[in-house]
Design a protein around this motif. Structure first.
Motif, short mmCIF file in Angstrom:
data_model
loop_
_atom_site.label_atom_id
_atom_site.label_comp_id
_atom_site.label_asym_id
_atom_site.label_seq_id
_atom_site.Cartn_x
_atom_site.Cartn_y
_atom_site.Cartn_z
N MET A 1 0.56 -1.11 -0.10
CA MET A 1 0.22 -0.25 0.20
C MET A 1 0.74 1.27 0.08
O MET A 1 0.12 2.07 -0.96
CB MET A 1 -0.97 0.18 1.27
CG MET A 1 -1.98 -1.08 0.62
SD MET A 1 -3.50 -1.15 2.35
CE MET A 1 -3.46 0.32 2.74
N ASP A 2 1.89 0.95 1.05
CA ASP A 2 3.12 2.49 0.49
C ASP A 2 3.78 2.38 -0.08
O ASP A 2 3.25 4.36 -1.06
CB ASP A 2 4.14 2.05 1.46
CG ASP A 2 3.76 2.00 3.38
OD1 ASP A 2 2.63 2.24 3.33
OD2 ASP A 2 4.96 1.65 4.05
N GLU A 3 3.62 1.64 -1.21
CA GLU A 3 4.21 2.07 -2.60
C GLU A 3 3.90 1.94 -3.41
O GLU A 3 3.55 2.96 -4.61
CB GLU A 3 5.01 0.40 -3.35
CG GLU A 3 6.25 0.21 -2.85
CD GLU A 3 6.96 1.40 -2.81
OE1 GLU A 3 7.53 1.66 -3.84
OE2 GLU A 3 8.19 1.06 -1.93
N LEU A 4 1.49 1.64 -3.70
CA LEU A 4 0.49 2.12 -4.53
C LEU A 4 0.37 3.44 -4.31
O LEU A 4 0.07 4.16 -5.35
CB LEU A 4 -0.40 0.99 -4.38
CG LEU A 4 -0.24 -0.64 -4.91
CD1 LEU A 4 -0.97 -1.19 -4.14
CD2 LEU A 4 0.27 -0.16 -6.34
N LYS A 5 0.51 4.08 -3.33
CA LYS A 5 0.53 5.27 -2.78
C LYS A 5 1.17 6.35 -3.67
O LYS A 5 0.59 7.16 -3.83
CB LYS A 5 0.71 5.16 -1.22
CG LYS A 5 -0.60 7.06 -0.90
CD LYS A 5 0.12 6.66 0.91
CE LYS A 5 -0.67 5.94 1.58
NZ LYS A 5 -1.39 6.20 3.01
N ARG A 6 2.49 5.92 -3.77
CA ARG A 6 3.67 6.97 -4.12
C ARG A 6 3.40 6.72 -5.89
O ARG A 6 3.61 7.47 -6.64
CB ARG A 6 4.89 5.84 -3.41
CG ARG A 6 5.59 5.89 -2.81
CD ARG A 6 6.21 5.43 -2.46
NE ARG A 6 7.68 6.01 -2.95
CZ ARG A 6 9.16 5.67 -3.12
NH1 ARG A 6 9.43 4.71 -2.22
NH2 ARG A 6 9.65 6.10 -3.64
N LEU A 7 2.35 5.45 -6.11
CA LEU A 7 2.30 5.23 -7.84
C LEU A 7 1.13 5.24 -8.14
O LEU A 7 1.65 6.34 -9.17
CB LEU A 7 2.55 3.79 -8.12
CG LEU A 7 3.36 2.87 -7.44
CD1 LEU A 7 3.91 1.44 -8.43
CD2 LEU A 7 5.13 3.79 -8.68
N ASP A 8 0.29 5.74 -8.00
CA ASP A 8 -0.91 5.98 -8.38
C ASP A 8 -2.08 6.32 -7.47
O ASP A 8 -2.24 4.51 -6.58
CB ASP A 8 -1.18 5.17 -9.42
CG ASP A 8 -2.26 4.79 -10.33
OD1 ASP A 8 -2.40 6.32 -11.50
OD2 ASP A 8 -3.63 4.92 -10.24
N ASP A 9 -2.67 7.18 -6.92
CA ASP A 9 -3.84 7.26 -5.89
C ASP A 9 -4.80 6.22 -6.75
O ASP A 9 -5.10 5.30 -5.41
CB ASP A 9 -4.77 8.09 -6.49
CG ASP A 9 -3.49 9.58 -6.05
OD1 ASP A 9 -2.81 9.33 -5.09
OD2 ASP A 9 -3.80 10.56 -6.40
N VAL A 10 -5.42 6.06 -8.07
CA VAL A 10 -6.65 5.22 -7.64
C VAL A 10 -6.01 3.65 -7.91
O VAL A 10 -6.95 3.22 -7.00
CB VAL A 10 -6.56 5.05 -9.35
CG1 VAL A 10 -8.23 4.32 -9.58
CG2 VAL A 10 -7.61 6.78 -9.99
#
Length: 162
Positions: free
Chosen positions: A113-122
Motif C-alpha cells: 500500500m505504501d508503494e501504491l500510494k507513491r505510484l498511483d492514487d486509483v
C-alpha cells in the motif's frame, strides 16, 4: 543460455544495463541460430523470509505473486513497468532488512500500500479496498479523506477530447 524460440544453445549478449536501482541486470541477447532477440534478467539469489498468512499457513515468499498483486491494482493505469519493478525492489529490500525468518503477510500488504500510494492514487484505493475488505462506500470516503489530509491529491479522471 538456450534460445527460448529455437532452443539453440549459443546466444550472445548484445546489451547490458542495470535496472531496479542497481539490484539487477537486464541483458538483451541474440540467438546465433534463429537471430531472434530476447531479454533476460540477472539478480543476486537471496533468501527471503517465509510469509505467515492470516489463517496461520506458512508459505514461501513469491516475487511473482507480489508482481501479480501490483499488476492487478495498476491495471489500465499510467504507470511504467520500470516504476513497478522499482517498487517491487523496494519491498524486497525491506523484506531482507527485517532479518526475520518469517514475516506476517499483513506487513507485506502495508508495504504494498505504501508503494501504491507513491505510484498511483486509483491503484492505491483499489488495493486498499480489497486488502482491508471494505464493506460499504463510507470506507472509500474515509480512505479518500485520509489521502487528502496527507497532502496526497486525488486526480480527477481525464475527460475525452472532442
Amino acid at each position: 543460455m538456450k534460445c527460448p524460440f529455437c532452443q539453440h544453445p549459443d546466444t550472445q549478449v548484445v546489451e547490458t544495463r542495470e535496472v531496479e536501482d542497481g539490484q539487477a541486470l537486464r541483458r538483451r541477447r541474440r540467438c546465433a541460430g534463429c537471430d531472434k532477440r530476447f531479454t533476460t534478467y540477472e539478480r543476486a539469489e537471496v533468501s527471503f523470509p517465509g510469509v505467515v498468512k492470516k489463517d496461520g499457513r506458512r508459505v514461501d515468499y513469491s516475487r511473482d505473486k507480489l508482481a501479480a498483486s501490483l499488476a492487478l491494482a495498476l491495471r489500465k493505469r499510467p504507470v511504467s513497468a520500470d516504476a513497478v519493478d522499482a517498487a517491487i525492489g523496494r519491498i524486497e529490500e525491506r523484506l531482507l532488512q527485517t532479518g526475520s525468518r518469517e514475516l506476517e503477510s499483513a506487513q507485506i500488504g502495508e508495504w504494498v500500500m505504501d508503494e501504491l500510494k507513491r505510484l498511483d492514487d486509483v491503484a492505491y484505493v483499489r488495493f486498499a479496498s480489497v486488502y482491508r475488505s471494505f464493506k460499504d462506500p463510507a470506507q472509500f470516503v474515509q480512505i479518500l479523506e485520509e489521502m487528502a489530509r496527507g497532502g496526497k491529491t486525488i486526480r480527477a479522471p481525464r475527460g475525452k477530447k472532442s
